[in-house]
Write a protein that holds these residues in place. Sequence first.
Motif, PDB file in Angstrom:
ATOM      1  N   GLY A   1      -0.737  33.139   6.206  1.00 37.23           N
ATOM      2  CA  GLY A   1      -0.724  33.667   7.562  1.00 37.23           C
ATOM      3  C   GLY A   1      -0.105  32.748   8.591  1.00 37.23           C
ATOM      4  O   GLY A   1      -0.021  33.107   9.767  1.00 37.23           O
ATOM      5  N   VAL A   2       0.322  31.546   8.166  1.00 37.62           N
ATOM      6  CA  VAL A   2       0.945  30.593   9.091  1.00 37.62           C
ATOM      7  C   VAL A   2       2.309  30.217   8.535  1.00 37.62           C
ATOM      8  O   VAL A   2       2.425  29.781   7.391  1.00 37.62           O
ATOM      9  CB  VAL A   2       0.087  29.329   9.275  1.00 37.62           C
ATOM     10  N   ASN A   3       3.332  30.376   9.344  1.00 32.30           N
ATOM     11  CA  ASN A   3       4.697  30.118   8.883  1.00 32.30           C
ATOM     12  C   ASN A   3       5.047  28.642   9.080  1.00 32.30           C
ATOM     13  O   ASN A   3       5.809  28.259   9.960  1.00 32.30           O
ATOM     14  CB  ASN A   3       5.685  31.005   9.641  1.00 32.30           C
ATOM     15  N   THR A   4       4.448  27.785   8.236  1.00 33.37           N
ATOM     16  CA  THR A   4       4.761  26.365   8.275  1.00 33.37           C
ATOM     17  C   THR A   4       5.249  25.936   6.898  1.00 33.37           C
ATOM     18  O   THR A   4       4.672  26.318   5.879  1.00 33.37           O
ATOM     19  CB  THR A   4       3.528  25.540   8.664  1.00 33.37           C
ATOM     20  N   PRO A   5       6.322  25.156   6.831  1.00 28.97           N
ATOM     21  CA  PRO A   5       6.871  24.768   5.533  1.00 28.97           C
ATOM     22  C   PRO A   5       6.009  23.721   4.840  1.00 28.97           C
ATOM     23  O   PRO A   5       5.428  22.839   5.481  1.00 28.97           O
ATOM     24  CB  PRO A   5       8.249  24.192   5.897  1.00 28.97           C
ATOM     25  N   ALA A   6       5.910  23.827   3.525  1.00 32.71           N
ATOM     26  CA  ALA A   6       5.223  22.814   2.738  1.00 32.71           C
ATOM     27  C   ALA A   6       6.152  21.616   2.544  1.00 32.71           C
ATOM     28  O   ALA A   6       7.374  21.762   2.462  1.00 32.71           O
ATOM     29  CB  ALA A   6       4.806  23.394   1.388  1.00 32.71           C
ATOM     30  N   PHE A   7       5.557  20.428   2.479  1.00 30.55           N
ATOM     31  CA  PHE A   7       6.347  19.221   2.234  1.00 30.55           C
ATOM     32  C   PHE A   7       5.434  18.164   1.635  1.00 30.55           C
ATOM     33  O   PHE A   7       4.204  18.242   1.724  1.00 30.55           O
ATOM     34  CB  PHE A   7       6.978  18.694   3.530  1.00 30.55           C
ATOM     35  N   THR A   8       6.044  17.175   1.007  1.00 24.64           N
ATOM     36  CA  THR A   8       5.338  15.996   0.524  1.00 24.64           C
ATOM     37  C   THR A   8       6.230  14.788   0.764  1.00 24.64           C
ATOM     38  O   THR A   8       7.419  14.824   0.454  1.00 24.64           O
ATOM     39  CB  THR A   8       5.011  16.095  -0.980  1.00 24.64           C
ATOM     40  N   LYS A   9       5.671  13.740   1.335  1.00 25.52           N
ATOM     41  CA  LYS A   9       6.426  12.494   1.448  1.00 25.52           C
ATOM     42  C   LYS A   9       5.506  11.321   1.165  1.00 25.52           C
ATOM     43  O   LYS A   9       4.289  11.393   1.382  1.00 25.52           O
ATOM     44  CB  LYS A   9       7.093  12.366   2.818  1.00 25.52           C
ATOM     45  N   VAL A  10       6.093  10.260   0.635  1.00 24.06           N
ATOM     46  CA  VAL A  10       5.373   9.037   0.316  1.00 24.06           C
ATOM     47  C   VAL A  10       5.755   7.969   1.337  1.00 24.06           C
ATOM     48  O   VAL A  10       6.917   7.846   1.723  1.00 24.06           O
ATOM     49  CB  VAL A  10       5.710   8.560  -1.111  1.00 24.06           C
ATOM     50  N   LEU A  11       4.765   7.217   1.801  1.00 18.40           N
ATOM     51  CA  LEU A  11       4.993   6.084   2.682  1.00 18.40           C
ATOM     52  C   LEU A  11       4.539   4.821   1.958  1.00 18.40           C
ATOM     53  O   LEU A  11       3.626   4.874   1.118  1.00 18.40           O
ATOM     54  CB  LEU A  11       4.222   6.225   3.992  1.00 18.40           C
ATOM     55  N   TRP A  12       5.164   3.709   2.248  1.00 18.28           N
ATOM     56  CA  TRP A  12       4.710   2.434   1.698  1.00 18.28           C
ATOM     57  C   TRP A  12       4.770   1.371   2.786  1.00 18.28           C
ATOM     58  O   TRP A  12       5.625   1.377   3.644  1.00 18.28           O
ATOM     59  CB  TRP A  12       5.484   2.036   0.459  1.00 18.28           C
ATOM     60  N   TRP A  13       3.782   0.474   2.742  1.00 20.72           N
ATOM     61  CA  TRP A  13       3.544  -0.450   3.841  1.00 20.72           C
ATOM     62  C   TRP A  13       3.154  -1.813   3.305  1.00 20.72           C
ATOM     63  O   TRP A  13       2.262  -1.929   2.473  1.00 20.72           O
ATOM     64  CB  TRP A  13       2.425   0.116   4.719  1.00 20.72           C
ATOM     65  N   ASP A  14       3.847  -2.842   3.768  1.00 30.27           N
ATOM     66  CA  ASP A  14       3.583  -4.213   3.345  1.00 30.27           C
ATOM     67  C   ASP A  14       2.707  -4.962   4.338  1.00 30.27           C
ATOM     68  O   ASP A  14       2.486  -6.165   4.190  1.00 30.27           O
ATOM     69  CB  ASP A  14       4.895  -4.971   3.139  1.00 30.27           C
ATOM     70  N   GLY A  15       2.235  -4.286   5.374  1.00 40.86           N
ATOM     71  CA  GLY A  15       1.381  -4.911   6.358  1.00 40.86           C
ATOM     72  C   GLY A  15       2.125  -5.422   7.573  1.00 40.86           C
ATOM     73  O   GLY A  15       1.512  -5.839   8.551  1.00 40.86           O
TER      74      GLY A  15
ATOM     75  N   THR B   1       0.842  -1.194   0.000  1.00 36.48           N
ATOM     76  CA  THR B   1       0.000   0.000   0.000  1.00 36.48           C
ATOM     77  C   THR B   1       0.876   1.242   0.000  1.00 36.48           C
ATOM     78  O   THR B   1       1.796   1.355   0.808  1.00 36.48           O
ATOM     79  CB  THR B   1      -0.919   0.024   1.232  1.00 36.48           C
ATOM     80  N   TYR B   2       0.601   2.153  -0.917  1.00 37.33           N
ATOM     81  CA  TYR B   2       1.301   3.432  -0.980  1.00 37.33           C
ATOM     82  C   TYR B   2       0.404   4.512  -0.384  1.00 37.33           C
ATOM     83  O   TYR B   2      -0.805   4.561  -0.650  1.00 37.33           O
ATOM     84  CB  TYR B   2       1.642   3.795  -2.427  1.00 37.33           C
ATOM     85  N   LEU B   3       1.015   5.383   0.433  1.00 43.02           N
ATOM     86  CA  LEU B   3       0.278   6.452   1.101  1.00 43.02           C
ATOM     87  C   LEU B   3       1.060   7.757   0.929  1.00 43.02           C
ATOM     88  O   LEU B   3       2.222   7.753   0.535  1.00 43.02           O
ATOM     89  CB  LEU B   3       0.099   6.129   2.583  1.00 43.02           C
ATOM     90  N   VAL B   4       0.420   8.865   1.240  1.00 43.67           N
ATOM     91  CA  VAL B   4       1.081  10.168   1.142  1.00 43.67           C
ATOM     92  C   VAL B   4       0.818  10.962   2.413  1.00 43.67           C
ATOM     93  O   VAL B   4      -0.210  10.791   3.067  1.00 43.67           O
ATOM     94  CB  VAL B   4       0.588  10.941  -0.112  1.00 43.67           C
ATOM     95  N   ASN B   5       1.778  11.811   2.769  1.00 44.16           N
ATOM     96  CA  ASN B   5       1.651  12.741   3.887  1.00 44.16           C
ATOM     97  C   ASN B   5       2.203  14.069   3.384  1.00 44.16           C
ATOM     98  O   ASN B   5       3.306  14.120   2.827  1.00 44.16           O
ATOM     99  CB  ASN B   5       2.445  12.219   5.077  1.00 44.16           C
ATOM    100  N   PHE B   6       1.430  15.148   3.525  1.00 45.48           N
ATOM    101  CA  PHE B   6       1.856  16.407   2.917  1.00 45.48           C
ATOM    102  C   PHE B   6       1.348  17.599   3.703  1.00 45.48           C
ATOM    103  O   PHE B   6       0.455  17.485   4.539  1.00 45.48           O
ATOM    104  CB  PHE B   6       1.362  16.503   1.464  1.00 45.48           C
ATOM    105  N   ALA B   7       1.915  18.738   3.413  1.00 40.45           N
ATOM    106  CA  ALA B   7       1.427  20.014   3.931  1.00 40.45           C
ATOM    107  C   ALA B   7       1.509  21.039   2.811  1.00 40.45           C
ATOM    108  O   ALA B   7       2.530  21.128   2.120  1.00 40.45           O
ATOM    109  CB  ALA B   7       2.246  20.475   5.134  1.00 40.45           C
TER     110      ALA B   7
END
Length: 265
Positions: free
Chosen positions: A70-84, A59-65
């Motif tokens: 007005g909010v000083n938070t950095p943008a990011f993207t990362k992919v996670l993968w899980w075999d169970g 299973t491939y998943l994503v986590n991002f911002a």
Amino acid sequence: TYDAGRPWEMDPSTLDIITPVGLLDQWEPFFPPLTPALNFFPLSMTSAHPAYDPDERRTYLVNFASVVEGVNTPAFTKVLWWDGDAEPSSCRIVDENGEPAVIRMACHQMNVTENYLILIDTAFQMEAETLYADEPVTIAALPETAMLIIRKTDLVDGGQAVARRAVVPIEAGHAVTLRDDADGIRIMISHTNAFDPSEWVTPSDVVYGEGTKVDPDIVGLLAQPADRSVVGRYRIDGETGEVLESDRFSDPESWALVLYSQDPR
């Protein structure tokens, strides 16, 4: 699964909860905690439709911002993968300049082919500014669909992978991708130009043409479609992001279409 938190594994026969996918610190929040509760239930943006590869049994998943005004938070993207088993692996996603790849709206849908992972920038504006505003904030969806295309072989646990960007006209919510990508990535998109699932009726809304306040009983309901949707079929070069073929149609039977699917077998 849902768009603002960790996915969970559950038994489909008994509905027993088995495990959240990944430890809490593997899922980075897109927004700083405004209350103590958000330290325990962080708003970690992911996809309501993670991509399962039946051949890899992964299973491939994503986590991002995204960028929040007005909010000083950095943008990011990362992919996670899980075999169970054990914990998911993860990899940072960057653009061709080595900067963090940015999902500007949301990644409600992600798809997988034999060689590529496709993160679709979908028309679900998060409008996180509403969390600290006096009134609900409305931000129009971008009138295009961008896709981040990543080679599976580039995903290295703890490393980073480069995403190629492909863009087609008209915003979208859901898509179907064929597994065979030997002649390019073939993707069919439901363009949600007639529907915005991140908008709902608010107490301050008025009835169009009348100027009267809306009925309180419908406050909170989604704003419903009032137009035809467009269906798109595209062929994309996974190595460059170039759109090789593009075909779109709209007819009376595509009224308000927002979701379609096929048997992946």
